[in-house]
Every structure is written in structure tokens, then in C-alpha cells.
Design a protein around this motif. Structure first.
Motif, PDB file in Angstrom:
ATOM      1  N   THR A 187       0.759  -1.252   0.000  1.00  0.00           N
ATOM      2  CA  THR A 187       0.000   0.000   0.000  1.00  0.00           C
ATOM      3  C   THR A 187       0.789   1.302   0.000  1.00  0.00           C
ATOM      4  O   THR A 187       0.176   2.366  -0.131  1.00  0.00           O
ATOM      5  CB  THR A 187      -0.936   0.038   1.228  1.00  0.00           C
ATOM      6  OG1 THR A 187      -0.136  -0.057   2.429  1.00  0.00           O
ATOM      7  CG2 THR A 187      -1.923  -1.110   1.192  1.00  0.00           C
ATOM      8  N   PRO A 188       2.136   1.341   0.166  1.00  0.00           N
ATOM      9  CA  PRO A 188       2.801   2.641   0.293  1.00  0.00           C
ATOM     10  C   PRO A 188       2.561   3.599  -0.858  1.00  0.00           C
ATOM     11  O   PRO A 188       2.595   4.815  -0.675  1.00  0.00           O
ATOM     12  CB  PRO A 188       4.294   2.268   0.378  1.00  0.00           C
ATOM     13  CG  PRO A 188       4.306   0.911   0.958  1.00  0.00           C
ATOM     14  CD  PRO A 188       3.087   0.245   0.383  1.00  0.00           C
ATOM     15  N   PHE A 189       2.338   3.087  -2.073  1.00  0.00           N
ATOM     16  CA  PHE A 189       2.170   3.972  -3.228  1.00  0.00           C
ATOM     17  C   PHE A 189       0.705   4.222  -3.561  1.00  0.00           C
ATOM     18  O   PHE A 189       0.402   4.821  -4.587  1.00  0.00           O
ATOM     19  CB  PHE A 189       2.881   3.366  -4.447  1.00  0.00           C
ATOM     20  CG  PHE A 189       4.347   3.125  -4.218  1.00  0.00           C
ATOM     21  CD1 PHE A 189       5.244   4.182  -4.181  1.00  0.00           C
ATOM     22  CD2 PHE A 189       4.831   1.849  -4.012  1.00  0.00           C
ATOM     23  CE1 PHE A 189       6.592   3.968  -3.954  1.00  0.00           C
ATOM     24  CE2 PHE A 189       6.184   1.629  -3.791  1.00  0.00           C
ATOM     25  CZ  PHE A 189       7.069   2.689  -3.759  1.00  0.00           C
ATOM     26  N   LEU A 190      -0.206   3.763  -2.691  1.00  0.00           N
ATOM     27  CA  LEU A 190      -1.625   3.880  -2.995  1.00  0.00           C
ATOM     28  C   LEU A 190      -2.284   4.971  -2.164  1.00  0.00           C
ATOM     29  O   LEU A 190      -2.041   5.072  -0.957  1.00  0.00           O
ATOM     30  CB  LEU A 190      -2.344   2.554  -2.715  1.00  0.00           C
ATOM     31  CG  LEU A 190      -1.939   1.344  -3.553  1.00  0.00           C
ATOM     32  CD1 LEU A 190      -2.748   0.137  -3.106  1.00  0.00           C
ATOM     33  CD2 LEU A 190      -2.146   1.599  -5.027  1.00  0.00           C
ATOM     34  N   PRO A 191      -3.136   5.810  -2.782  1.00  0.00           N
ATOM     35  CA  PRO A 191      -3.947   6.742  -1.993  1.00  0.00           C
ATOM     36  C   PRO A 191      -5.007   5.983  -1.212  1.00  0.00           C
ATOM     37  O   PRO A 191      -5.281   4.813  -1.483  1.00  0.00           O
ATOM     38  CB  PRO A 191      -4.591   7.635  -3.056  1.00  0.00           C
ATOM     39  CG  PRO A 191      -4.652   6.773  -4.272  1.00  0.00           C
ATOM     40  CD  PRO A 191      -3.435   5.889  -4.213  1.00  0.00           C
TER      41      PRO A 191
END
Length: 526
Positions: A187-191
């Protein structure tokens, strides 16, 4: 709110996956020491720990990448399988992975990436491409994803790449009976909106009876999606917790092995004074006529939803991306940002710490010494002689000051955990005493212990008078470190939070409020 995934506890029903007496030694040092993991069928099980705790090693053993020490055991639905798993063995056992770097081939199409696993198994000579395209579209549609199967992966947005990897993994899981989906920092790159879409898929997978292993540094996400969690600390199990019965403070304490004091910003600078620097009319990739006043000793957070433009501001100011218009003005000079280059920015006392550590902030195969001393080579060493001993002494001193573990300057950069790599990158640039520090997602993929160290270094830089612009999608992080937070939508600043008004909830509300209805004449200051 915890996950509502179904947990099957029927008598006699074996766990989806068990790892027993799992150990792994590298060069005489144990990365895993008699660790264990048990994931029930229908359960979302968190795997937590600081960088270097053994999480990645455990996942790589499951994937067949690492050979564990003798005596390590793996059971899938009650049946034992010998370790190490052979190539392709994990997939045949119903283990499907989404790694942080996604495992996609950028030069291939979406459809080709979706088919990779099946093509390797089938070894077919002919492919019915129309049928495969229909199958791909149907798979995407099941999870609410719309991506053109013909698109090249390198042309996709980061969010689209993550969703592609997730759908592919779930499709592979569906080909096995039961199975286990392993989500390694997905999830780090997901809004936030896309995190919620991912969680919806995860809950559906668990409800159908599969086990899910969810690896994350984000305790809030862990508390929302998991049923139980295994904590790793120094390669050993530090506890198995029932999520609904555990507070966030307890999670953090078990992860780092001690109580962690909440880092909060000190008193902000006096905004009544004249700005020390100004960004005037900055325009460029996704940014439209943005102006920002900067004060010494102040941290300004930049945030918004994905695509709102805030993430491009540090790169446009540094000259890493070309600006179409704008000026940067301080007491020394006024610079045209359309002609700014990284070399010019460094000479102006500007430092950029990119979000992509691996590809943009460091050279992983070079020693820590070479990485951390790079900005100083032209100033302190003559062109005809590089003093390696002096470089190593400097790197060792910086490692002590920035709490790099292990503090061995001769190690290659990629031998460090993510948190310790970030400390080296901070040391690399903050030693130059920049007047303006540009940060992009400074704690992305960094554990809770290392986050505190990063925050302390940011505080130390502002204590010495530095100005800081921090682009971040981590609202809680901004709540902790920022004196002001500027909310972006459609390339412009549409709202501002100050001082005590800054909170994770307030930031989120403003981001989403302006994502739906944007008006150029609206300004909100709390």
C-alpha cells in the motif's frame, strides 16, 4: 475497525499455512531464529516488525528464494512440504505473492503480465489472444479495475501497476484450492481510496476461505484489515496478537520492544516575520501557478490526493523536473526555475531527498562510504586524490550521528534495511547544511522506530534554521512534523492548515472535499 474476514475454527480444520522452527543464517548471523507463523483459513494475518526484524527473509523463504536452516518446517493445509521450495513450487502449493516492487515487466503489456504465470506452467506454443483479453478484462472487472489489456505497463500510473499486480495474484490464487495470498507492503504507493479498494478484495479473498498474510509498517492499516498479527523482533516471534483486543500503542510497543514517545513539533517559527525565501508562480508537470512563503525553522507539509500535483513540487524546485514558469527568491538571489538544474539547486543551498531511495537517492551496489560522502567530494578532496581513509572516518561519524545500524561504512548500501538506508540518505544531504530541504515521502517503507529517528533529524535541521518542504501522503506524519500543511487539488493550493488545527482527520477531509468540487477562488485557512 478490524477486518470482518471469516475465520474458520472448525475442529480438525488445519491452518492454511504453518511455519515451524524457521531459522535462516547469513554469514554466521541469524536473520530468523526459531520463528513460527500460523495462518488460519479465512483469516487476514498481519506480519509486523521493524526493518531488519526478519519479515522479508520469511517471505523470501516462502517464495522459494531463500533456503532456510535445517529443521525448518512448512505445512500447507496440514500437509508438510520440504524446504526449500523448488522454482514454481510456491505457486503450485497455492501461495501467491504481491511484493512491494510488484514483480511486473514494464516492457510487456498488461495482458502479457497477467498471463506470465500460466504461460510458464502451460508452455503453450499458441495463444488465443482474443480469449485471453476477454479473460483479463473480466478479471479486472471483478475487482472494479479498469485498465486496457493492451497498454504497456511502463505507461501505467503507479496505482494502476499496483492494482494489476494484486488482480494477477488473486487470479493465480483462485486457480488453487484454498491457498494463501501474501501481500508484502502493497500500500505505500496507494492513496486512501485505492487502499480501501484493495482491502475490499482482501476481505473477499479471505471470506472465500483462503489465508492472507498482510505485511505492513502502517499500524492503522493493520488494525483495520487483520484478524490476528505475528510480531517479529530480531528474527524471533515477539508475540501473536488478536487485533480487536490490541490498542495501537500496544502494537507499537510490541513491534519496537519499548514504549515510544510521540514526537511532536516544537513551537513553530514566527510567521509575522518576513519570509526567508519565496516560491513565486511555480508551474510545471501537474502544478499550476503555486506560490509559497518559506520561513526559517519551519516545516511546510504538501499533500493532496494522487494526481493533485503536490508530489511534483520538490522536483520542480530542484530542477529534477522542468518547470514551465516560476521563480525562487531568497536573500541571496532570485532564480528562474525554468532554467534550474540540480547542480544549480545544490549551489543555492537546496537539497532534495527523493521518495525512491533505491533508484533516485542512492547507489545500492556502492559502499555506504561512497554514498554518504558523494556531495562533498568536490569540496574537501583534491581532484587528483580521493582519500579513502578520510571518507571512511567521515562516514563512520555520520553513521553514529544518524544512528545507522549496522554502522559499517564498508557495507554496500543495499545491505541495509529501508529505514537505515533513509538515515544514510538524510546524512548525505543534511551534512551539507542546506538552507532548504525538499523531502518526498521521507518515511515511506520505514518502520516506526526509524520514523522517530527521521523526525528527529528533520527537527535538528530546522533548529539550525533550515526551511523544509515535505511532500507526503502520510497524514499522520504531517500531523506530527508540520507547522503548516498546504492542501493541493488540480495543481493548486486550495487549503491551508496551521498549528493546532493540523490533524490527520482535518487533512483527509480537506483532501477529499476538494477532490470532488474544485473552485479557484476558494481558500481555507484554519
Amino acid at each position: 475497525m478490524t477486518s470482518q474476514a471469516f475465520i474458520a475454527d472448525e475442529p480438525g480444520r488445519p491452518p492454511a499455512l504453518e511455519l515451524i522452527t524457521l531459522s535462516k543464517t547469513f554469514g554466521g548471523q541469524k536473520a530468523l531464529d526459531n520463528a513460527a507463523l500460523s495462518v488460519k483459513q479465512g483469516e487476514v494475518h498481519g506480519l509486523l516488525g521493524t526493518n531488519g526484524s526478519g519479515k522479508s527473509t520469511l517471505i523470501k523463504v516462502l517464495a522459494g528464494f531463500h533456503t532456510p536452516d535445517a529443521g525448518s518446517r512448512l505445512l500447507i493445509r496440514g500437509e508438510e512440504y520440504p524446504l526449500p521450495l523448488p522454482p514454481g513450487g510456491a505457486r503450485k502449493l497455492g501461495l501467491s505473492f504481491v511484493h512491494q516492487h510488484l514483480g511486473l515487466i514494464p516492457s510487456l503489456s498488461v495482458l502479457e503480465n497477467m498471463m506470465l504465470g500460466r504461460l510458464a506452467d502451460d508452455q503453450r506454443l499458441l495463444v488465443n489472444w482474443p480469449a485471453e483479453r476477454r479473460r483479463c478484462v473480466a478479471a479486472m472487472a471483478r475487482y472494479g479495475v479498469e485498465i486496457d489489456p493492451r497498454a504497456t505497463v511502463s505507461d501505467l500510473q503507479p496505482v494502476e501497476r499496483a492494482l494489476l499486480a494484486i488482480v494477477r495474484a488473486v487470479e493465480e490464487l483462485n486457480e488453487a484450492e484454498g491457498g494463501v495470498l501474501v501481500l508484502d507492503e502493497p500500500t505505500p504507493f496507494l492513496p486512501r481510496r485505492d487502499v480501501e479498494r484493495l482491502f475490499s478484495v482482501v476481505r473477499r479473498v479471505a471470506a472465500e476461505g483462503a489465508g492472507v498474510i498482510f505485511v505492513s509498517h502502517d499500524v492503522d492499516e493493520v488494525m483495520e484489515i487483520t484478524n490476528r498479527c505475528t510480531i517479529l523482533r530480531d528474527g524471533r516471534v515477539g508475540g501473536v496478537l488478536t487485533t480487536s483486543e490490541t490498542s495501537k500503542a500496544e502494537f507499537v510497543e510490541r513491534i519496537i520492544g519499548r514504549k515510544l514517545e510521540r514526537h511532536m513539533r516544537g513551537a513553530p517559527g514566527n510567521e509575522a516575520t518576513l519570509p526567508a525565501a519565496r516560491v513565486i508562480g511555480l508551474s510545471g508537470e501537474g502544478v499550476d501557478a503555486v506560490s509559497i512563503d518559506l520561513h526559517r525553522g519551519e516545516v511546510i507539509g504538501l499533500t493532496g490526493l494522487v494526481g493533485s500535483g503536490y508530489a511534483n513540487v520538490p522536483y520542480l524546485l530542484f530542477g529534477a523536473k522542468k518547470a514551465d514558469a516560476g521563480r525562487f527568491q531568497d536573500a541571496k538571489a532570485s532564480s528562474d526555475l525554468t532554467t534550474m538544474t540540480p547542480a544549480n539547486a545544490i549551489r543555492r543551498g537546496i537539497a532534495l531527498i527523493p521518495g525512491d531511495r533505491a533508484n533516485a537517492a542512492a547507489i545500492g551496489t556502492l559502499p555506504i562510504t561512497d554514498n554518504v560522502t558523494m556531495p562533498l567530494l568536490g569540496n574537501i578532496f583534491p581532484a587528483y586524490c580521493v582519500a579513502r581513509n578520510a571518507m571512511t572516518r567521515l562516514a563512520l561519524d555520520l553513521g553514529r550521528r544518524f544512528e545507522v545500524m549496522p554502522n559499517n561504512p564498508l557495507l554496500p548500501m543495499n545491505a541495509l534495511s529501508g529505514g537505515n538506508q533513509q538515515k544514510v540518505v538524510l546524512a548525505k544531504w543534511l551534512q551539507t547544511k542546506p538552507s532548504l530541504v525538499l523531502l518526498d515521502e521521507p518515511t515511506q517503507g520505514v518502520d516506526v522506530g526509524a520514523r522517530a529517528a527521521v523526525f528527529s533529524q528533520i527537527q535538528a535541521a530546522t533548529d539550525e534554521g533550515a526551511m523544509v518542504l515535505c511532500a507526503s501522503s502520510d497524514y499522520e506524519q504531517l500531523e506530527q512534523i508540520a507547522d503548516r500543511v498546504l492542501i493541493f487539488a488540480h495543481g493548486q493550493i486550495v487549503a491551508e492548515l496551521k498549528g493546532a488545527a493540523i490533524s490527520k482527520t482535518a487533512i483527509a477531509e480537506l483532501c477529499y472535499a476538494h477532490s470532488e468540487a474544485f473552485t479557484t477562488d476558494m481558500e481555507i485557512v484554519l
